[in-house]
Enzyme design. Structure first.
Site, mmCIF file in Angstrom:
data_model
loop_
_atom_site.group_PDB
_atom_site.id
_atom_site.type_symbol
_atom_site.label_atom_id
_atom_site.label_comp_id
_atom_site.label_asym_id
_atom_site.label_seq_id
_atom_site.Cartn_x
_atom_site.Cartn_y
_atom_site.Cartn_z
ATOM 1 N N ASP A 51 -20.735 14.915 -27.975
ATOM 2 C CA ASP A 51 -22.116 15.401 -28.059
ATOM 3 C C ASP A 51 -23.060 14.233 -28.362
ATOM 4 O OD1 ASP A 51 -21.384 15.034 -30.668
ATOM 5 O OD2 ASP A 51 -22.035 17.006 -31.381
ATOM 6 N N SER A 52 -22.491 13.017 -28.509
ATOM 7 C CA SER A 52 -23.314 11.809 -28.573
ATOM 8 C C SER A 52 -24.073 11.627 -27.252
ATOM 9 C CB SER A 52 -22.460 10.568 -28.861
ATOM 10 O OG SER A 52 -21.333 10.531 -28.014
ATOM 11 N N ASP A 90 -16.617 18.029 -26.710
ATOM 12 C CA ASP A 90 -17.235 18.423 -27.983
ATOM 13 C C ASP A 90 -17.884 19.790 -27.857
ATOM 14 O OD1 ASP A 90 -16.935 16.767 -30.175
ATOM 15 O OD2 ASP A 90 -18.537 15.396 -29.579
ATOM 16 N N LYS A 120 -13.317 19.710 -29.186
ATOM 17 C CA LYS A 120 -13.381 19.064 -30.511
ATOM 18 C C LYS A 120 -14.460 19.768 -31.322
ATOM 19 C CE LYS A 120 -15.060 14.673 -31.281
ATOM 20 N NZ LYS A 120 -16.211 14.927 -32.175
ATOM 21 N N GLU A 122 -16.423 19.801 -35.373
ATOM 22 C CA GLU A 122 -16.669 19.060 -36.615
ATOM 23 C C GLU A 122 -16.544 19.985 -37.826
ATOM 24 O OE1 GLU A 122 -20.429 17.028 -36.484
ATOM 25 O OE2 GLU A 122 -19.933 15.975 -34.627
ATOM 26 N N GLU A 189 -14.305 9.800 -38.971
ATOM 27 C CA GLU A 189 -15.444 8.920 -38.701
ATOM 28 C C GLU A 189 -16.001 8.330 -39.991
ATOM 29 O OE1 GLU A 189 -18.342 10.530 -36.010
ATOM 30 O OE2 GLU A 189 -19.757 8.888 -36.365
HETATM 31 O O1 KIV Z 1 -19.836 12.611 -29.997
HETATM 32 C C1 KIV Z 1 -19.145 11.587 -30.144
HETATM 33 O O2 KIV Z 1 -19.310 10.571 -29.464
HETATM 34 C C2 KIV Z 1 -18.107 11.597 -31.179
HETATM 35 C C3 KIV Z 1 -17.396 10.318 -31.452
HETATM 36 C C4 KIV Z 1 -18.261 9.403 -32.218
HETATM 37 C C5 KIV Z 1 -16.094 10.533 -32.122
HETATM 38 O O3 KIV Z 1 -17.863 12.608 -31.773
#
Ligand code: KIV
Length: 271
Positions: A51-52, A90, A120, A122, A189
């Protein structure tokens, strides 16, 4: 014999085998077809559609604004490019924290509409019901603990997490909880290297670090950061493998100059 070199398709089982044999796992983010093709062809083990994308693709300050539909768009582009890597997607902010039924239907949308291989999420104990329900549908889940950017407004800053005993013990507790629930791996992280190493020793599933030192089972970086496309982000944990900002900037300037001067296109570049 290297597990990494021999497999045609990386699965969650391959990652577990790599941890069991002490072979490090490589992971990078990817958000679009063209970049994912190059990353996959390079032999990466895992591509994370992070989600980055909210930051590096859309220019938002945080990861919070990206939507489920936008994540599905990015992930389906990546999946079309990938032949070998495991593709993890994500779940965006708001798509799994509310209730576990909603979380499951959002995870199912990701799996059906993208062709990705895992999701994934969080958090630890506070989202365990959602994680368990998603796992019951046979969807592999990767956990994410430590600095969890979707909670940035709770943390207030992007500094190293779990430096104090209380938060460190909670993190170890959460990692064991995720393992017991059936997660296939966990991202840690920005936490102290010693703590990350302890977690990697105490749980059997692979631990992938970002800013978590070398005592874990693998590493992940945001591809735009490691390529130096994003030239303003310089945390201590980031190793830059290129300076693409400068190289691309120079190429664009050269192109502009060639167009303006009439040098481009030349005789051989026309019909
Ligand atoms: O969204 C992302 O890029 C991440 C990584 C930093 C692990 O969750």
């Amino acid at each position: 014999m290297s597990v990494h070199k021999d497999v045609k398709k990386v699965t969650t089982h391959v990652l577990q085998e790599m941890k069991n044999r002490g072979e490090k796992i490589s992971m990078l983010t990817g958000y679009d077809y063209s970049m994912a093709r190059i990353i996959d062809a390079s032999g990466i083990d895992v591509i994370l559609v992070g989600d980055s994308a909210s930051n590096v693709m859309a220019g938002h300050e945080t990861t919070l604004p990206i939507t489920l539909d936008q994540m599905i768009y990015h992930a389906s582009s990546v999946v079309r490019a990938v032949e070998r890597a495991l593709v993890v997607v994500d779940m965006p902010f708001g798509s799994y924290q509310g209730n576990s039924k909603e979380a499951l239907s959002n995870a199912i949308r990701i799996m059906k509409e993208t062709g990705g291989h895992a999701v994934k999420m969080e958090g630890g104990e506070e989202i365990i019901d959602s994680i368990k329900r998603i796992l019951t549908a046979g969807i592999p889940v990767m956990g994410h603990l430590g600095l969890t950017p979707q909670s940035i407004y709770k943390f207030g800053t992007y500094v190293v997490r779990a430096k104090e005993e209380e938060e460190a013990s909670r993190l170890i507790h959460d990692a064991k909880l995720l393992e017991d629930a059936g997660c296939f791996a966990i991202v840690l992280e920005k936490i102290p290297a010693k703590l990350a190493e302890q977690v990697a020793k105490e749980v059997k599933i692979p631990i992938i670090g970002i800013g978590a030192g070398n005592g874990v089972d693998g590493q992940v970086l945001v591809v735009h950061d490691m390529l130096g496309i994003n030239n303003e982000f310089k945390p201590r944990f980031l190793r830059k493998y290129n300076n693409l900002y400068e190289q691309m900037h120079n190429s664009f300037q050269q192109y502009i100059s060639d167009v303006k001067s009439g040098d481009f296109p030349n005789q051989n570049e026309q019909y």
